[in-house]
Enzyme design. Sequence first.
Site, short mmCIF file in Angstrom:
data_model
loop_
_atom_site.label_atom_id
_atom_site.label_comp_id
_atom_site.label_asym_id
_atom_site.label_seq_id
_atom_site.Cartn_x
_atom_site.Cartn_y
_atom_site.Cartn_z
N ASP A 1 0.89 -1.17 0.00
CA ASP A 1 0.00 0.00 0.00
C ASP A 1 0.92 1.21 0.00
O ASP A 1 1.53 1.55 1.02
CB ASP A 1 -0.89 -0.05 1.24
CG ASP A 1 -1.90 1.09 1.29
OD1 ASP A 1 -1.95 1.90 0.34
OD2 ASP A 1 -2.64 1.17 2.29
N GLU B 1 4.98 4.71 3.85
CA GLU B 1 4.46 6.03 4.23
C GLU B 1 5.62 6.85 4.77
O GLU B 1 6.44 6.35 5.52
CB GLU B 1 3.37 5.85 5.30
CG GLU B 1 2.84 7.11 5.93
CD GLU B 1 2.31 8.14 4.92
OE1 GLU B 1 1.47 7.81 4.08
OE2 GLU B 1 2.79 9.30 4.98
N ASP C 1 -0.91 11.94 -3.51
CA ASP C 1 -0.95 13.41 -3.52
C ASP C 1 -1.04 13.91 -4.96
O ASP C 1 -0.21 13.54 -5.80
CB ASP C 1 0.30 13.98 -2.85
CG ASP C 1 0.32 13.67 -1.35
OD1 ASP C 1 -0.77 13.51 -0.76
OD2 ASP C 1 1.42 13.58 -0.78
N LYS D 1 -0.36 22.06 -8.81
CA LYS D 1 0.34 23.14 -9.53
C LYS D 1 1.28 22.53 -10.60
O LYS D 1 1.98 21.56 -10.31
CB LYS D 1 1.17 23.98 -8.55
CG LYS D 1 0.32 24.73 -7.54
CD LYS D 1 1.15 25.77 -6.81
CE LYS D 1 0.26 26.63 -5.94
NZ LYS D 1 0.23 26.18 -4.54
N ASP E 1 -9.40 11.01 -6.43
CA ASP E 1 -10.57 11.88 -6.57
C ASP E 1 -10.26 13.03 -7.53
O ASP E 1 -11.13 13.82 -7.84
CB ASP E 1 -10.94 12.50 -5.21
CG ASP E 1 -9.82 13.40 -4.73
OD1 ASP E 1 -8.68 12.90 -4.62
OD2 ASP E 1 -10.06 14.61 -4.51
N THR F 1 -10.52 3.81 1.97
CA THR F 1 -9.37 4.39 2.68
C THR F 1 -9.83 5.58 3.54
O THR F 1 -10.96 6.06 3.41
CB THR F 1 -8.30 4.89 1.68
OG1 THR F 1 -8.71 6.14 1.14
CG2 THR F 1 -8.04 3.90 0.55
N PHE G 1 -8.82 8.74 3.32
CA PHE G 1 -9.11 9.89 2.46
C PHE G 1 -10.39 9.66 1.66
O PHE G 1 -11.20 10.57 1.48
CB PHE G 1 -7.93 10.18 1.53
CG PHE G 1 -6.91 11.11 2.13
CD1 PHE G 1 -6.08 10.69 3.16
CD2 PHE G 1 -6.78 12.42 1.68
CE1 PHE G 1 -5.14 11.54 3.72
CE2 PHE G 1 -5.85 13.28 2.24
CZ PHE G 1 -5.03 12.85 3.26
N GLU G 2 -10.54 8.44 1.18
CA GLU G 2 -11.71 8.14 0.35
C GLU G 2 -13.01 8.39 1.13
O GLU G 2 -13.99 8.90 0.56
CB GLU G 2 -11.64 6.67 -0.09
CG GLU G 2 -12.71 6.26 -1.08
CD GLU G 2 -12.47 4.84 -1.60
OE1 GLU G 2 -11.66 4.10 -1.01
OE2 GLU G 2 -13.08 4.50 -2.62
#
Length: 217
Positions: free
Chosen positions: A53, A78, A128, A132, A164, A196, A198-199
């Site tokens: 992951d 991570e 992430d 920009k 997303d 997850t 964030f999901e």
Amino acid sequence: MNPDHPAQIPIDPVVTGDPLSQAAAQVEYVPADFFKRVPLETLFSKPGPLEVDIGCGEGAFIAAMAERYSDRNFVGIERLLGRVNTVCRIAAHRRLDNIRVLRVESSYVVEHLLPRESVAVAHVLFPDPWPKRYHHPRRLIQPAFMKALHGLLAPGGELRVKTDDQPYFLWMEKVFATAEGFERVDWPEDPDYPVTNFERRFLAQGLPIYRARLRKI
Ligand SMILES: C[S@@+](CC[C@H](N)C(=O)[O-])C[C@H]1O[C@@H](n2cnc3c(N)ncnc32)[C@H](O)[C@@H]1O
């Protein structure tokens, strides 16, 4: 101390001595030598298909997977210490001995740390987006990453990606289209694929989720 690796350092500089902190410290894996590939037999008590992951965040996904598939092994990658500690504590609390966490830059792990052709499934979930333009070189999904991932995946191994962020997804589609040695595979809605951290937030906001599944050929 990890008996497998005397060089292992505690995840918390102030080890309180409570059993959960001590067990959590064993979940983080600190390679004894960053210039050698990690011997998988030192990571897990039982052999099994390996899943990674990449950018595991606070670990809701990896923990749910490890609980559901106890015959598989999982490595979370991570870079943020606080998130690594959270995942380690969750794994220790739920006694998930099929999770290890690496606090190392993910591209380095994919290219240099894990054994070649060792991974059955690589999950890249909500990486992430770096919106920009001048930050786009920092995006994880790049041609060089796909090349390194191809070397890491076992024959028939898979990459599963969710985001997303539509602009990043369009970027990914272009990278995938030119990535050698992969085929796109359907990914039907799968209720057994955990949500997850964030999901959960994105779903609560009603945002669409884009996803892709590729298989090494
Ligand atoms: C947007 S979050 C998603 C976390 C998790 N996958 C989820 O969906 O809840 C991206 C995660 O990737 C981690 N990350 C970003 N770049 C990384 C890198 N180069 N190496 C390791 N982790 C990275 C971040 O610290 C962050 O926790």
